[in-house]
Design a protein around this motif. Structure first.
Motif, short mmCIF file in Angstrom:
data_model
loop_
_atom_site.label_atom_id
_atom_site.label_comp_id
_atom_site.label_asym_id
_atom_site.label_seq_id
_atom_site.Cartn_x
_atom_site.Cartn_y
_atom_site.Cartn_z
N LEU A 84 5.85 15.24 -21.26
CA LEU A 84 6.97 15.32 -20.33
C LEU A 84 7.69 13.99 -20.21
CD1 LEU A 84 5.37 17.45 -17.45
CD2 LEU A 84 6.80 18.23 -19.34
N GLN A 85 6.95 12.91 -20.26
CA GLN A 85 7.54 11.58 -20.08
C GLN A 85 8.36 11.16 -21.30
OE1 GLN A 85 7.22 9.98 -17.14
NE2 GLN A 85 8.65 8.43 -17.88
N THR A 86 8.03 11.67 -22.47
CA THR A 86 8.70 11.23 -23.69
C THR A 86 9.76 12.22 -24.19
OG1 THR A 86 6.88 12.20 -24.99
CG2 THR A 86 6.74 9.84 -24.48
N HIS A 87 10.03 13.26 -23.43
CA HIS A 87 11.06 14.22 -23.82
C HIS A 87 12.08 14.36 -22.70
CE1 HIS A 87 7.90 15.22 -26.70
NE2 HIS A 87 8.81 15.84 -27.42
N MET A 131 14.09 17.31 -18.18
CA MET A 131 12.90 16.63 -17.67
C MET A 131 13.26 15.47 -16.74
SD MET A 131 10.18 18.17 -18.63
CE MET A 131 11.08 19.69 -18.39
N ASP A 132 13.88 15.80 -15.58
CA ASP A 132 14.05 14.77 -14.57
C ASP A 132 12.75 14.62 -13.80
OD1 ASP A 132 13.92 16.95 -12.85
OD2 ASP A 132 16.09 17.03 -12.54
N ALA A 133 12.70 13.63 -12.90
CA ALA A 133 11.45 13.34 -12.19
C ALA A 133 10.95 14.56 -11.41
CB ALA A 133 11.64 12.15 -11.26
N MET A 189 3.73 19.39 -13.57
CA MET A 189 2.40 18.78 -13.45
C MET A 189 1.63 19.38 -12.28
SD MET A 189 1.80 16.52 -15.83
CE MET A 189 0.55 15.45 -15.12
N ALA A 190 2.33 19.63 -11.16
CA ALA A 190 1.67 20.23 -10.00
C ALA A 190 1.19 21.64 -10.32
CB ALA A 190 2.63 20.26 -8.81
N LEU A 191 1.98 22.38 -11.09
CA LEU A 191 1.57 23.73 -11.51
C LEU A 191 0.30 23.66 -12.35
CD1 LEU A 191 2.08 26.77 -11.71
CD2 LEU A 191 3.60 26.30 -13.65
N ALA A 192 0.24 22.70 -13.26
CA ALA A 192 -0.96 22.54 -14.09
C ALA A 192 -2.16 22.18 -13.22
CB ALA A 192 -0.71 21.46 -15.15
N ASP A 193 -1.97 21.33 -12.23
CA ASP A 193 -3.06 20.95 -11.33
C ASP A 193 -3.60 22.15 -10.57
OD1 ASP A 193 -3.05 18.28 -12.02
OD2 ASP A 193 -1.79 17.66 -10.35
N VAL A 194 -2.68 22.95 -10.03
CA VAL A 194 -3.10 24.12 -9.25
C VAL A 194 -3.88 25.10 -10.13
CG1 VAL A 194 -2.27 26.16 -8.01
CG2 VAL A 194 -1.25 23.92 -7.55
N CYS A 195 -3.41 25.30 -11.36
CA CYS A 195 -4.13 26.18 -12.28
C CYS A 195 -5.53 25.65 -12.55
CB CYS A 195 -3.35 26.31 -13.59
SG CYS A 195 -1.81 27.25 -13.45
N TYR A 233 7.48 -7.69 -2.61
CA TYR A 233 6.65 -6.48 -2.60
C TYR A 233 7.47 -5.21 -2.66
CZ TYR A 233 7.76 -6.05 2.39
OH TYR A 233 8.41 -5.91 3.59
N ARG A 234 8.71 -5.25 -2.14
CA ARG A 234 9.55 -4.05 -2.17
C ARG A 234 9.92 -3.64 -3.59
NH1 ARG A 234 11.65 -6.86 2.20
NH2 ARG A 234 11.47 -5.81 4.23
N ASP A 235 9.86 -4.56 -4.52
CA ASP A 235 10.25 -4.27 -5.90
C ASP A 235 9.10 -3.77 -6.76
OD1 ASP A 235 12.83 -5.17 -5.30
OD2 ASP A 235 12.32 -7.24 -5.78
N LEU A 236 7.90 -3.69 -6.21
CA LEU A 236 6.77 -3.20 -6.99
C LEU A 236 6.99 -1.73 -7.35
CD1 LEU A 236 3.77 -4.79 -5.04
CD2 LEU A 236 4.78 -5.56 -7.20
N THR A 237 6.93 -1.43 -8.63
CA THR A 237 7.25 -0.07 -9.09
C THR A 237 6.03 0.59 -9.75
OG1 THR A 237 8.11 -0.97 -11.18
CG2 THR A 237 9.69 -0.53 -9.42
N LEU A 238 5.92 1.87 -9.50
CA LEU A 238 4.89 2.70 -10.10
C LEU A 238 5.58 3.86 -10.80
CD1 LEU A 238 2.55 2.87 -6.96
CD2 LEU A 238 2.36 1.28 -8.88
N SER A 239 4.79 4.80 -11.30
CA SER A 239 5.35 6.00 -11.92
C SER A 239 4.89 7.22 -11.13
CB SER A 239 4.89 6.12 -13.38
OG SER A 239 5.41 7.30 -13.96
#
Length: 266
Positions: free
Chosen positions: A134-137, A149-151, A158-164, A232-238
Motif C-alpha cells: 500500500l505504501q509503494t503504490h 492509496m491516500d492515507a 489495514m484496519a480491515l485486515a486487522d479485524v479479519c 518536538y512538534r516536527d517529529l514525524t511518524l507514519s
C-alpha cells in the motif's frame, strides 16, 4: 487432569525467555518486510543485501537496537498487557484463565495453540507486507475499481485486515483491547527513538505529527521540550504503522498462550 494455576501478572521464566527470544529473532525479520519503504536507521544499522542484484531492496534492513526492543515488547504485549486488561470487567467466559490450557479442553490444547501461534505470526507477516504494498503504490486496481492509496484508504484497508485476523484467530475482548491500545500507543512509543536519532521516517511515509497540536506555553510544553527537544512538534511518524502494531500484538498474544501452555503442569 492437572492444570496450570491461574496465570500470574508476570510471565513464568520459560515463557518470558521464549517470548523474548521470538521477539528478538523473528520480530526484526517480520518488521523488515516494510522497513525499507518507511524509515531509515541511523544507529547501528543492519543491512543484508540481496544476492540477485544491487538494485533490488536488501533482504534485511534493521538495526541492532531493534532485537532487544522487540524482545521486551513481545513479553509486555503478549503476556503482561493482556493480564492487566483482564482486571477490567469483561465477561468471565471471555477471559483466558487456567481452563484455557486444560489438555481436555477441546480447542485449547498445546498443539492447537501452536498452530494458532504459527498462523498468527504468518498473518502478521502478511499484514506488514500489505503495508509495504500500500505504501509503494499510488493506486491499486481491483477489477474495474481503482482505489487511490491516500492515507485514509491505506488505514481502512489495514484496519480491515486487522479485524479479519482477530476474528479468525482470536475473538477475545482482552486481545482486541490490547491490540487497539497498542495500535495507538505503539507509534507514540517511537518518539524518544526518533527524537534521539536512532531512526527517521522517510518523507514519502512521514505523514503523522502527533505532537504538532500541543499549544505553546504551560508545563506540558516544557516537559515535551525537555524530553524531545525544542522541535518536538516536527517529529514525524507514519500512520500506517498503527495497524501493524495491532497485528504484532495479536501474534505476541498467540505466542504467549502457546508458550504458557508448555509450562510444567502442577
Amino acid at each position: 487432569m492437572k492444570t496450570l494455576p491461574k496465570q500470574p501478572l508476570l510471565p513464568p521464566q520459560n515463557t518470558a525467555l521464549r517470548l523474548g527470544a521470538t521477539g528478538c529473532v523473528v520480530g526484526p525479520l517480520v518488521d523488515s518486510l516494510h522497513n525499507q519503504c518507511l524509515l531509515k536507521y541511523d544507529v547501528a544499522p543492519i543491512t543484508l543485501p540481496s544476492s540477485l542484484s544491487s538494485s533490488v531492496d536488501p533482504l534485511l534492513a534493521s538495526s541492532w537496537v531493534v532485537p532487544p526492543l522487540l524482545a521486551f515488547a513481545y513479553i509486555v504485549l503478549g503476556y503482561i498487557l493482556p493480564r492487566i486488561i483482564e482486571f477490567l470487567p469483561i465477561p468471565k467466559e471471555d477471559r483466558l484463565d487456567e481452563d484455557d490450557f486444560n489438555e481436555n479442553n477441546e480447542g485449547r490444547n498445546t498443539q492447537q495453540l501452536r498452530n494458532k501461534a504459527l498462523l498468527a505470526v504468518s498473518s502478521t507477516a502478511a499484514i506488514i507486507k500489505l503495508s509495504e504494498v500500500l505504501q509503494t503504490h499510488a493506486s491499486i486496481q481491483l477489477g474495474a475499481i481503482v482505489l487511490n492509496m491516500d492515507a485514509g484508504m491505506k488505514l481502512q484497508l489495514m484496519a480491515l485486515a486487522d479485524v479479519c485476523q482477530w476474528v479468525i484467530l482470536d475473538r477475545t475482548p482482552a486481545a482486541l483491547i490490547a491490540a487497539t491500545v497498542t495500535a495507538f500507543g505503539g507509534p507514540l512509543s517511537e518518539l524518544p527513538f526518533v527524537s534521539a536519532g536512532f531512526w527517521e521516517y522517510i518523507p514519502q511515509a512521514a505523514d503523522y505529527t502527533p505532537l504538532a497540536m500541543i499549544q505553546p506555553g504551560g508545563d506540558v510544553e516544557g516537559l515535551l521540550s525537555s524530553a524531545f527537544g525544542e522541535n518536538y512538534r516536527d517529529l514525524t511518524l507514519s500512520s500506517i504503522t498503527g495497524p501493524c502494531y495491532f497485528a504484532v500484538t495479536l501474534d505476541a498474544i498467540a505466542l504467549a498462550r502457546y508458550f504458557y501452555s508448555m509450562e510444567e503442569k502442577k
